[in-house]
Every structure is written in structure tokens, then in C-alpha cells.
Design an enzyme around this catalytic site. Structure first.
Site, PDB file in Angstrom:
ATOM      1  N   GLU A  44      -7.137   0.358  -4.677  1.00 19.23           N
ATOM      2  CA  GLU A  44      -7.157   0.212  -3.226  1.00 19.23           C
ATOM      3  C   GLU A  44      -8.463  -0.415  -2.701  1.00 19.23           C
ATOM      4  OE1 GLU A  44      -6.055   4.188  -2.094  1.00 19.23           O
ATOM      5  OE2 GLU A  44      -4.015   3.897  -2.851  1.00 19.23           O
ATOM      6  N   ASP A  84       0.887  -1.170   0.000  1.00 18.78           N
ATOM      7  CA  ASP A  84       0.000   0.000   0.000  1.00 18.78           C
ATOM      8  C   ASP A  84       0.922   1.215   0.000  1.00 18.78           C
ATOM      9  OD1 ASP A  84      -1.726   2.089   0.519  1.00 18.78           O
ATOM     10  OD2 ASP A  84      -2.603   1.214   2.333  1.00 18.78           O
ATOM     11  N   LYS A 114       3.123  11.226  -3.363  1.00 18.16           N
ATOM     12  CA  LYS A 114       2.076  10.598  -4.187  1.00 18.16           C
ATOM     13  C   LYS A 114       1.255  11.659  -4.928  1.00 18.16           C
ATOM     14  CE  LYS A 114      -1.426   6.928  -3.583  1.00 18.16           C
ATOM     15  NZ  LYS A 114      -1.974   6.002  -2.578  1.00 18.16           N
ATOM     16  N   ASP A 168     -14.337   4.072   1.594  1.00 18.55           N
ATOM     17  CA  ASP A 168     -12.971   4.359   2.062  1.00 18.55           C
ATOM     18  C   ASP A 168     -12.839   5.839   2.407  1.00 18.55           C
ATOM     19  OD1 ASP A 168     -10.268   4.878   2.393  1.00 18.55           O
ATOM     20  OD2 ASP A 168      -9.624   3.797   0.592  1.00 18.55           O
TER      21      ASP A 168
HETATM   22 MG    MG Z   1      -5.765   4.831   2.382  1.00 19.07          MG
END
Ligand code: MG
Ligand code: ADP
Length: 624
Positions: free
Chosen positions: A188, A25, A91, A210
Site C-alpha cells: 500500500e 485497494d 481482511k 500511513d
Molecule cells: Mg488504508
């Protein structure tokens, strides 16, 4: 009689060799690496000095003048010492240009405007976001290899569902630089569903909710006989746990008259707000004191009830993208059989009760929401590395924006609609616009709007060597392919001659999540204006094509017409030219119909003549 053992086809007779594979991740703030050991997924210690036992590696990289690099908790703790050389949240810069980066406001880095993606000048030299991510991934790989005592055969790396082509490609490049074999990029939320073992159920439709620190994502997954298909994704790239901290901090500022608090005090208030928010998950009421500048101390008290009522609107805001995703997947709330909770902010009780109430279903929330993505990626990596034969799990994701081609009049013709599952390939036939046209310029675009100028340009290429034919006679098959990682290639072939051309879409870096959301919303908001624009552009294109055809016929066969006929055609042609660039599609259509009518008898004469010529030709050949 001895029973002889025979191996199954494709299976080796040697004892099973476990191949080391991990799930990663690669997060904005924290990164995690996980693997499957003896059938169970677990997060690996990704730092030798895991200070808080969290097994998280802060996604922070510091560059030194002597070239050495530090990654993780240490540079995070020391970032104030050397902000220009300590890269946090890289990111956000992956696959992004200068204009996107500028939108994040004042950052302490020396950005360099490079083609495609920004670069950063550091004490250790110029680094691209890909290099910085590679440095994080390299540390994760080394820690995993020492924890597992062997080299990795590969890794599954997760990316946000909304990552575009450029960002996915940049992530893959970073992994390669770090010496990782990328088994697959995985969305994800899809990884989270795997961590819950939803693939072991018979079937059903699941929502993955999420809510992280700064972003919200919702995905609708459909499960059929162990195969997941992502039906739709949606989200809000500017909504997360941080907004709940802001709400508490601004409540305190109003309550205590701190309208003009300085930057450092604001930061202290936010940190305290975050701690209080997290404690309110377990406690009904929290009191704390906050040390501010000039020896000031702020004593605050907040009940869970107060917190819930001051942030109820934020919780509600997450339900909007949820509704859109349901609409995109053509499902009702009753069709959802379970809801997976991902992201630390889903620990908040009123978030849980709102989501439970909206779906009317129990929530899947017993796997640590911070780790669930890495764990799912590890399970997928284990399958892809070949450690789980016979239980192939095929994961399907979707593309976030439609892909298409520019056609005459600046229109975008969609070839693959948004939310199509990937990998996918679709073809559509196009044709030439002009007589004798031997080349076609292909412009690949992405977006929901009808006009190319409102979509995003992905790339261009040219198909050459089309045999000269009448306009509209050539058949050009254009095939769009999107691979499992969401990367696009487009090819075009003229079906008569077989000439072909293709490109792998070299992503034009620089579309933000927010821009994708805006483009989607614009697509909905402008639907009727776009339809009108399309009608107008088509009318204009048809009119120009008609004028060109009439002109060509006049050049070839004017002798067939008398002066009155010539004048009538010239008048109708002039009338059409006078309106064609206006914005009234119906006037253009009427004028085009008038021009077309004025040439009816001309067309009939040309037809008669070519028929009689053809007959003559045949008669001659039959005589011979
Ligand atoms: Mg996350
Ligand atoms: P990201 O995916 O953006 O890195 P995470 O999934 O780690 O984010 O979630 C971070 C958010 O979760 C932060 O806003 C944090 O305050 C919040 N959070 C973590 N633990 C709790 C808790 N116990 N109660 C409420 N919020 C929490």
C-alpha cells in the site's frame, strides 16, 4: 522522395490498443478500484448506487439462504439485521487460523476451524475469508468492466506492507476466484508513492506515513533513476484514527460522570467523537449534542487546542516506528527528501505538524489520502498492462522478517535478512552432521531470534540421495527465492551428485501483524540472551560431534591404543558427557578441548597408518 515509416522493434504497426487494467485497494473497511484514462488516474464508481458519492465500496458481504450475495453499502447499512451472515472487515481473517481470530474477541460469526485458515458458516454455505474477499473483488471487477465497457486484462491489488506470505497468497487466491488476472500485489505505501509521481523526480529518499482507522505504517523508499526500492517498513498495528475517537469519548465520560455507560451509549459517544474529530480539522471549536439512552442528551464542546493536547501522546507514538524504520534503513532524518501522507487520519492538523517538525520537510498531502493507494495501484497496473512502453517502473519491496534454515542445535541460520528487497534469491552452503549421512531435513523458518523455537516455522522438506561421505564433506547449496509478491520457495542441491529437492513454502497461516511486531521487538530485546543461547547450542553441537567422531575412531582403530591411552580417552569422554547438557558453554568447551587433547596421539597414530597404507598402495601400483 517519400519517407517510409518504420516501427520500433517490438512495437506493432497497428494503432495503439489501450489495454484495460485497474488498481484495487482491497481495504479492511472500504475498497476502491481505479484506472488510468487518457493518462490520468481516477477512481471508478464501484457501486451503481454510490450513496454518498465517495466511490468507496464498504468491504461488507451478506450471504442469503437462497445463495445470493450482497456487497457494499446496502449490507453495511443493514448489518444489524443479520450479523451472523454479514461479514465485515474480512481482511483481518485472511490467512489466519482459529487462534488469531479468537483474539478479536466476541464476533457474531460461526467460525469453523479449518486447516490453515478459518472458515465461516453462513446461510449460503461455508465460506472461507478467501471466498468473501473474492465476492468483494468480483463486484469491483464487474463495476470496473461496466464503467470501462470491456473486459480487464488484469489488476494490481494492494496489501499492507506487513502482510506475510499466507496473507499475500490468500489475497492472490481471492483475486483469481473473482476472475481477476493479478498483474502484481503491491504494498500500500509503495502505491501511494507512485500516485505522487515520485518516480518522475530524479532521485531521493521518501518516507510514506500511513495513518488509517486502526493501523499505522511507515515505509522508507529510495528512488534512483525512476526505480523505487523500499529500504524499510515498520508500524504499529494497533494505532489509528479510532484511538483519537476513544480519547475524546473517554474525556467526555470523565467530564460528565458516565463511568458506567452501556454498550450502545459507548458506541454513540464514539461516533460523535469521530464526527467532532473530523470537524476539528476545519473548525477551531465544535459543539454538538449526543442523544443517549433513556432520553438523555449530552451537550459537549471541544476546542482544537484541547483535542490536540489530549491526543499529543498518540501522535508521538507514531514517531517510534518512524525512528525504527530510519534506523533499519541506516538513514538520518536529514536524508529524507519528502514525506507522503496516506490515510484519512493524516488530515488531522497536529499529525501533520508533528510529522513536518520531525522530518523538517514539507509534506506531500495534496492527493486525497483515502484514494491515494488505489490511484497508485492503477498507475502501476497501467504500466504492467503494457500501456506505457519505455517507462518501465520496477518496484522493489522488502520482506518483513528474516528467512533462514534450522541448523544443528536448534539454531536459526538467516539466509535472507529482514528488509532485503524483493524479488531476491540468495544461496548458502550447508553440510552434513554425521558420517555417511544420506538425507538432510530442511526446516525453513522466519524471524529475528537466534533459536528456532523462537522463530516461526514456514515449512519442511527433505533432501535425499546424498552420496555417503564423511561428516562435513558434503556441500549442500540451499537457495531461497522470494518472488515479487513476497512468496517464498526454497531449494537444496548436493553439489557433488546434483541431487536436489525443493518446496514452495506452503504458508502456515496464522501470524498477525502484532505478532510480527512482537517478534521484531523480541529480536532486539533478546539480542544478548540469544547470543549466549547460540554460543551454548554451538558448544553442545560441537561437543556431541566430537564424541561421535571419537567413538567411531575407537570402533575402527582401538587396536592402535594401549590401555592407559584408552582409559585417558574414556575419562575425558565421560567428563564431557557429564557437562554437555548443562548451560555453561565455557565448561563444555573446556571439557571438549580436554577430550580432543586426550586423543591427539591416537589421531597421530591413525594418520601415520593411513599415510603409510597410502604409500604402500602407491608403491604396489607403481610396481605393477
Ligand atoms: Mg488504508
Ligand atoms: P483505513 O485505511 O484503515 O481504511 P482510512 O485511510 O480510510 O482508514 O482512514 C480512516 C480514518 O481517518 C478514520 O479514523 C477517520 O476518522 C479519519 N478521518 C477521515 N477524515 C478525517 C478528517 N477530515 N479529519 C480527521 N480524521 C479523519
Amino acid at each position: 522522395m517519400a519517407l517510409l515509416q518504420i516501427a520500433e522493434p517490438g512495437e506493432s504497426t497497428a494503432p495503439h490498443q489501450h489495454r484495460l487494467a485497474v488498481g484495487i485497494d482491497l481495504g479492511t473497511t472500504n475498497s476502491l478500484v481505479a484506472t488510468v484514462k487518457s493518462g490520468a488516474a481516477e477512481v471508478l464508481p464501484s457501486q451503481p448506487d454510490d450513496p454518498d458519492g465517495s466511490r468507496l465500496t464498504p468491504s461488507v458481504v451478506r450471504y442469503f439462504a437462497d445463495g445470493h450475495v450482497e456487497v457494499g453499502a446496502k449490507p453495511k447499512a443493514e448489518q444489524a439485521e443479520d450479523p451472523a451472515n454479514t461479514i465485515v472487515s474480512v481482511k483481518r481473517f485472511m490467512g489466519r487460523g482459529m487462534a488469531d481470530v479468537a483474539r478479536y474477541g466476541a464476533l457474531p460469526y460461526k467460525f469453523i476451524d479449518a486447516p490453515g485458515m478459518v472458515k465461516i458458516e453462513t446461510a449460503a454455505g461455508v465460506k472461507s475469508p478467501v471466498d468473501v474477499s473474492a465476492d468483494i473483488l468480483r463486484v469491483l471487477r464487474q463495476q470496473a468492466e461496466s464503467a470501462l465497457a470491456g473486459p480487464l486484462v488484469g489488476a494490481v491489488i494492494t496489501v499492507p506492507a506487513y502482510f506475510d506470505d499466507a496473507q499475500r497468497q490468500a489475497t492472490k487466491d481471492a483475486a483469481r476466484l473473482a476472475g481477476l488476472n493479478v498483474l502484481r500485489l503491491l504494498n500500500e505505501p509503495t502505491a501511494a508513492a507512485i500516485a505522487y509521481g515520485l518516480d518522475n523526480r530524479s532521485e531521493g529518499v521518501f518516507a510514506v506515513y500511513d495513518l488509517g482507522g486502526g493501523t499505522f505504517d511507515i515505509s522508507i523508499l529510495k528512488l534512483t533513476r525512476g526505480v523505487f526500492e523500499v529500504l524499510a517498513t515498520n508500524g504499529d498495528s494497533a494505532l489509528g484514527g479510532d484511538d483519537f475517537d476513544q480519547a475524546i469519548a473517554s474525556h467526555w465520560r470523565k467530564q460528565h460522570g458516565l463511568a458506567s455507560a452501556d454498550q450502545r451509549d459507548l458506541r454513540r459517544l464514539l461516533m460523535a467523537a469521530r464526527a467532532v474529530k473530523e470537524r476539528l480539522t476545519d473548525e477551531a471549536e465544535v459543539s454538538t449534542s449526543i442523544a443517549l439512552s433513556y432520553g438523555q442528551t449530552l451537550n459537549v464542546r471541544l476546542t482544537r487546542e484541547e483535542f490536540h493536547s489530549m491526543t499529543a501522546l498518540l501522535v508521538n507514538r507514531t514517531l517510534l516506528p518512524v525512528k525504527k524504520a530510519l534506523r533499519d534503513s541506516k538513514l538520518a532524518v536529514e536524508d529524507i527528501s519528502g514525506v507522503v501522507m496516506v490515510g484519512g487520519a493524516t488530515r488531522m492538523l497536529h499529525v501533520q505538524s508533528a510529522v513536518r517538525a520531525f522530518f523538517g520537510k514539507p509534506l506531500l498531502n495534496n492527493v486525497d489520502p483515502d484514494r491515494v493507494v488505489a490511484l497508485g495501484a492503477a498507475i502501476q497496473a497501467n504500466v504492467l498492462a503494457g500501456n506505457k512502453s519505455g517507462e518501465d517502473m520496477l518496484l522493489l519491496d522488502v520482506i518483513p522478517l528474516s528467512l533462514g534454515l534450522e541448523t544443528m542445535g536448534g539454531l536459526a541460520e538467516k539466509v535472507i535478512p529482514r528488509n532485503a528487497t524483493i524479488p531476491t534469491a540468495r544461496a548458502q552452503e550447508f553440510t552434513t552432521y554425521k558420517d555417511g549421512q544420506t538425507a538432510m531435513s530442511m526446516h525453513v523458518v522466519q524471524g529475528e531470534r537466534e533459536l528456532v523455537k523462537d522463530c516461526r516455522s514456514l515449512g519442511r522438506f527433505t533432501l535425499r540421495g546424498i552420496p555417503p561421505m564423511a561428516a562435513g564433506a558434503a556441500r549442500i547449496r540451499v537457495t531461497f527465492q522470494v518472488d515479487a509478491d513476497g512468496l517464498v520457495s526454497v531449494s537444496a542441491q548436493e553439489l557433488g551428485s546434483g541431487v536436489s529437492a525443493q518446496i514452495d513454502v506452503k504458508p502456515s497461516y496464522g501470524l498477525t501483524d502484532a505478532e510480527i511486531a512482537t517478534m521484531l521487538q523480541a529480536g532486539f530485546a533478546h539480542a544478548s540472551a540469544d547470543a549466549q543461547a547460540r554460543v551454548l547450542a554451538e558448544a553442545q553441537t560441537d561437543a556431541m560431534r566430537l564424541i561421535e567422531a571419537v567413538d567411531a575412531a575407537l570402533v575402527a582403530d582401538a587396536a592402535l591404543l594401549d590401555d592407559a591411552e584408552k582409559q585417558a580417552i574414556a575419562d575425558a569422554r565421560a567428563a564431557l558427557l557429564a557437562v554437555v547438557n548443562g548451560d555453561d558453554a565455557s565448561r563444555i568447551k573446556l571439557a571438549a578441548e580436554a577430550l580432543s587433547r586426550s586423543t591427539d596421539s591416537f589421531a597421530a597414530k591413525r594418520m601415520d597408518r593411513s599415510v603409510s597404507q597410502a604409500l604402500k598402495g602407491r608403491a604396489m601400483s607403481e610396481l605393477n
